[in-house]
Design a protein around this motif. Structure first.
Motif, mmCIF file in Angstrom:
data_model
loop_
_atom_site.group_PDB
_atom_site.id
_atom_site.type_symbol
_atom_site.label_atom_id
_atom_site.label_comp_id
_atom_site.label_asym_id
_atom_site.label_seq_id
_atom_site.Cartn_x
_atom_site.Cartn_y
_atom_site.Cartn_z
ATOM 1 N N PRO B 287 -94.834 -50.881 5.636
ATOM 2 C CA PRO B 287 -95.697 -49.846 6.217
ATOM 3 C C PRO B 287 -96.732 -49.313 5.233
ATOM 4 O O PRO B 287 -97.750 -48.782 5.663
ATOM 5 C CB PRO B 287 -94.698 -48.740 6.608
ATOM 6 C CG PRO B 287 -93.473 -48.993 5.804
ATOM 7 C CD PRO B 287 -93.417 -50.470 5.592
ATOM 8 N N ASP B 288 -96.467 -49.426 3.936
ATOM 9 C CA ASP B 288 -97.371 -48.798 2.962
ATOM 10 C C ASP B 288 -98.301 -49.803 2.277
ATOM 11 O O ASP B 288 -98.778 -49.568 1.171
ATOM 12 C CB ASP B 288 -96.574 -48.000 1.924
ATOM 13 C CG ASP B 288 -95.647 -48.892 1.113
ATOM 14 O OD1 ASP B 288 -95.487 -50.075 1.481
ATOM 15 O OD2 ASP B 288 -95.089 -48.399 0.121
ATOM 16 N N ARG B 289 -98.588 -50.881 2.926
ATOM 17 C CA ARG B 289 -99.517 -51.879 2.386
ATOM 18 C C ARG B 289 -100.601 -52.167 3.415
ATOM 19 O O ARG B 289 -100.347 -52.013 4.608
ATOM 20 C CB ARG B 289 -98.766 -53.175 2.066
ATOM 21 C CG ARG B 289 -97.662 -53.005 1.074
ATOM 22 C CD ARG B 289 -98.136 -52.655 -0.312
ATOM 23 N NE ARG B 289 -98.603 -53.813 -1.046
ATOM 24 C CZ ARG B 289 -97.851 -54.592 -1.827
ATOM 25 N NH1 ARG B 289 -96.575 -54.323 -1.978
ATOM 26 N NH2 ARG B 289 -98.375 -55.612 -2.459
ATOM 27 N N PRO B 290 -101.787 -52.629 3.024
ATOM 28 C CA PRO B 290 -102.224 -52.865 1.653
ATOM 29 C C PRO B 290 -102.596 -51.576 0.922
ATOM 30 O O PRO B 290 -102.958 -50.588 1.545
ATOM 31 C CB PRO B 290 -103.486 -53.706 1.858
ATOM 32 C CG PRO B 290 -104.026 -53.273 3.178
ATOM 33 C CD PRO B 290 -102.834 -52.947 4.006
ATOM 34 N N GLN B 291 -102.488 -51.623 -0.382
ATOM 35 C CA GLN B 291 -102.973 -50.566 -1.267
ATOM 36 C C GLN B 291 -103.962 -51.181 -2.246
ATOM 37 O O GLN B 291 -103.710 -52.272 -2.757
ATOM 38 C CB GLN B 291 -101.830 -49.973 -2.083
ATOM 39 C CG GLN B 291 -100.828 -49.161 -1.275
ATOM 40 C CD GLN B 291 -99.746 -48.560 -2.148
ATOM 41 O OE1 GLN B 291 -99.934 -48.359 -3.345
ATOM 42 N NE2 GLN B 291 -98.598 -48.283 -1.544
ATOM 43 N N ARG B 313 -100.142 -52.725 8.857
ATOM 44 C CA ARG B 313 -99.877 -51.750 9.915
ATOM 45 C C ARG B 313 -100.488 -52.128 11.254
ATOM 46 O O ARG B 313 -101.056 -51.280 11.947
ATOM 47 C CB ARG B 313 -100.357 -50.377 9.473
ATOM 48 C CG ARG B 313 -99.638 -49.931 8.184
ATOM 49 C CD ARG B 313 -99.620 -48.478 7.993
ATOM 50 N NE ARG B 313 -99.028 -47.796 9.131
ATOM 51 C CZ ARG B 313 -99.296 -46.543 9.459
ATOM 52 N NH1 ARG B 313 -100.145 -45.849 8.730
ATOM 53 N NH2 ARG B 313 -98.730 -45.997 10.486
#
Lengths: 350, 350, 350, 350
Positions: B287-291, B313
């Motif tokens: 859930p916390d990609r891409p960064q 996401r």
């Protein structure tokens, strides 16, 4: 300070720059000065201060926000017969403009560097060497505050001088606002250190010698101590941080040094000037203080926020004192310095 | 790609800017191109590339580092008969210089914007619309890559087009390097968002219509879908992040969309071009990609680092697909785009 | 270095931390070592390295990325009879775990601090004091690299020792990665300086005395010079910057000092070890170098990126040398230090 | 507001957290409330507020700074018979503690999320749905403000509801302070975007439906409009920025929308409550506003700084309205929201 029935008329030159905006914040609602007239370059002519404001951390009165910026013309400024003119001019133009104004009879309080080392220009930290103001002439004069890093350093050295200083070494970590606007490109700033600031170390070497010098028969005999600086730029918005090492000629007692710093007061405190902090030097005992985010606005009462220098991690050994300091570079180190200087000048007693 | 016995001669115009330096990194040791000649403005004349380098994240060969930068003179460039000229010129000069070079018979691969929307200039993402390269003439032509944000968007839209797109809405958070050097002042960047980038939204509206358009009898019939952008600048060094909402004309199946994106390949992958990433679109499930920090350099093999766009996401409901994407704005969104374009052009088959 | 037909078997303890991940990057495809086995805490048991990676600036082989992390059990590690065990364990557990491993016959190369000052533990910068490795026993030993800031300092002091040093003063500006993960809260880091790092100054005072000490009849006679540190944390991702002042016992000649630094080589260079930079100290003449963003990865060949320390702004006067240095704190100052140490140890000749 | 001869007695729970400190700033010298008693966890027991302060941008009275923090014990709090208890408790403990207090007859104004969606808990933005306060019982009740991002959104949606909203889409760029302290690790924050905030999108989906719902026979009939959020964390200290797209059911007229927003006032403005901003929504016409650094503290008079939401870049086309907004997430989005809520509650008239 006695209440002044008539406030002094003043102007800010270079009103749209970062330091110029600080002048506007500090002179807004000032008990000794009327709201300033604003002068800028051609580019900002006829714009209102409101349109150019890049600072939102201190209120500016609605009247001042709506004021139109006039194009700087020295003849016009001279004819206005201001009591005080505050200069936040860029270095390239400050030298000539300020000379002309002085010759035209104007009293200029300047944050610009070109005239700082002139023999007839007092270079003053009001708590430290107000007596140098005697160099100023009533028929036009330039009165200068020092470089932003110098002011923080000299304010903390002042109470130490009597112990006998042999040498001072200082490493600075200076905030981005010190370079003005646009200043440092963000790609150089973000997650980086730039280990060089043009002309900065020269100022840190020269200015303390004049400020801590003695006024003797109308001239200043320089303080004969070497200051050895290393200046860097760090990704901090506001607040110059400095690590200082003072070597004394003889062994000292740390508690005595600490109480000298904490107890340090000057003429502005004595006269309770509006922009004077109750305590010019705040000594913190926590190991992780001062920090820019937490301490940059140190100083009370409210009008003196940002005018106190915070000192931390005082340690001593083998004739050497180490400490860190934090100075609000565009308040105590620039606009606030000049405003307090003007307050001191017009209150007299130096 | 077959091994090329003779590498192509090339040059970089605007070699000292940020995108120019990216060209140097990407062309250093390139299997299809010789080390480029370097052209810049008067200011950098006779300086070596080494002296101007502001990027240290990819190696540049010693030979190229020592190359002197020549002052840009279109007659000189024309007389050199380069196989390819890469333009990283600033907008103000690119239009005229590139026209002159084209008229002089030069093949210009440009990252600059002035000619992008010219009817005879192919505006190409090599995986998406290589057939537009047929617009280019052998006797001088300008071949353009798109805007940095557009490229990331169009690359992820390409596999979605066949599902029938009704509308695209995109909010960008763009990196500081997109503004070049000096670019964004650090005081505007640090701990801030600037919710406006001049001319950027215009490009995001116009360019996808051309790129995703159809080549018909020597002209491009635009893709008839509205792209609605909102562009912001955030304190990130490198990597444009975009939140995309695609409305389809009919209900779709998310797994099918995901596999379309993951399976997307184009001519550069087919030809195994040197700068082509194996997978142009990398879909992440966390859930916390891409960064930016973790994914900006996505893409393999090594020469294709920064050439893959990372998507995350993915969610779907009511004919609407939502996802985020990250594109390396100065590699896939600028210099790498043009280099891959040149590789595609000289490999043929489009 | 001669080609090794059989690569050594190794493991990384604390593989999911920031330094542990650096170990993985540096040991991936290493010519002397096989891909390491990975050990971590309960939390990461059975996860793959890929799932935990927070660093994307250097490639890690696919095999290593897919490796499962095992839960650390000293008995298991001992039974594996690794040639080398690299420890990136947190301070709280490193002391006990490393002791047990050593007692079980394991050769531990550690970045952790608990054993650094033990009399039988060599504390080594391979270019500086490789002969201290003789303290290590074949039947189990702990071999330590120093603190990240110490390593940069000692590497630059090494060529200066012969000139006769009286005192060293150092102000550090340390990167956020030095605090590991999660480390410094972002609200303390953004636009701020934290002027204190717990236990850091103690290490900077003690470790150089051991590293620069002389091995005499199986014990180390400490280097008898005071190092006086002041450590701060700045908002920089990677790269410790230090301002150093060295006071010599006698007047020196600056050019001679500069060429001592530039010419400095050690055993790792002589043996051309894989992770050894050709030049351990790179001296820059530009006034604004080194900068973290530009110089943190200094060092060639490719496997030695981040292993060179960059020195700048060398100035001299009155027996005092001033300079700044930049050291990649998690490469040369941590994982790279231990890997080069292991290469040195297994190549012999110290 | 009429002058209150007797100020109300109050307490802050979770006084040492970031929102707790904001409560202290806002309640210091408050005309309706006495200086609050402070409750915290075991860790901060007997410490003074001064020792824990991480915020320096607003003054706190000397008395409050010196107050000792008591360990939170619900029985003690109940026995004190406070007029108002402000809860800045962490989510994990807030649910149970607040229930107990309510059952003990306490009126709790909470920033915590656990009870927000309870049918008997009013979830209120004072300008938007003060009539929901009628749900509160005199014999103990929990009165909640919304999530920081929701409040900014709902405040700007309120004047739009009457035009007939079909759908709302919002992309947020949220500040680090929203995650509290220690919150986001600096290595995740610096030069990065984290495109996910746990539970945040759920709140943005659910809360507007309750806040904009209608109170009917003692229950709230939800507003039946889909809010579609995408939340990200950006390296900004303070101030949530949101890009909003509102789809109306029918075509609208932009100037009418703009004047609806600009003219929006509520009960707090009518009653001239101390923390109420004169204009809850400030519409800016400059293309590059709002910016966190310049606009986060919008709102006047002084006690309402940070309580106005700034809106910018309003554009309209095809039934779709686009705009950006900035909300001070720990003032208007947290502590200030609860304080204004309490002012509204005790002033009556809803």
């Amino acid at each position: 300070m006695e209440v002044m029935s008539d406030r002094l008329r003043c102007a800010v030159l270079g009103a749209t720059g970062l330091v110029g905006q600080r002048f506007c914040q500090l002179l807004s609602g000032h008990p000794m000065f009327e709201e300033p007239d604003l002068y800028g370059s051609e580019r900002s002519e006829n714009e209102r201060l409101r349109d150019r404001l890049k600072l939102a951390d201190r209120p500016v009165s609605g009247d001042l926000l709506e004021k139109e910026i006039k194009r700087l013309d020295t003849d016009v400024v001279i004819r206005e017969h201001y009591d005080a003119v505050f200069s936040a001019l860029p270095t390239e133009v400050a030298g000539q403009v300020e000379s002309r104004l002085r010759n035209g009879g104007v009293t200029v309080f300047t944050n610009a560097s070109p005239h700082r080392m002139d023999p007839d220009v007092p270079l003053v930290v009001p708590e430290v060497n107000p007596e140098h103001l005697r160099l100023a002439s009533n028929r036009g004069s330039i009165i200068a505050n020092g470089n932003c890093s110098t002011i923080g350093l000299v304010l903390t050295l002042a109470p130490l001088v009597r112990f006998g200083i042999e040498r001072v070494s200082v490493v600075t970590m200076q905030a981005l606002s010190g370079a003005g606007y646009p200043g440092v490109p963000s790609l150089d700033a973000l997650s980086n250190i730039v280990p060089y600031i043009k002309n900065e170390e020269e100022k840190l070497r020269a200015e303390p010698r004049k400020m801590l010098g003695r006024l003797k028969s109308g001239a200043i005999e320089p303080w004969d101590v070497e200051v050895s600086p290393f200046c860097t730029r760090v990704p901090v918005r506001e607040g110059h941080f400095e690590v200082v090492e003072v070597t004394f000629r003889e062994e000292q007692d740390l508690p005595e040094i600490v109480s000298s710093m904490e107890g340090f007061r000057g003429l502005p405190q004595e006269k309770r000037l509006p922009t004077a902090p109750e305590r010019p030097i705040i000594v913190r005992n926590e190991p992780d203080r001062p920090q820019p985010v937490l301490d940059v606005d140190a100083g009370s009462p409210d009008r003196a926020r940002g005018m106190a220098v915070t000192v931390g991690r005082l340690s001593y050994g083998g004739r050497r004192l180490r400490y860190s300091l934090l100075v609000h570079n565009t308040i105590r180190g620039a606009a606030g310095a000049a405003v307090l200087l003007a307050e001191t000048y017009f209150s007299g007693g130096f």
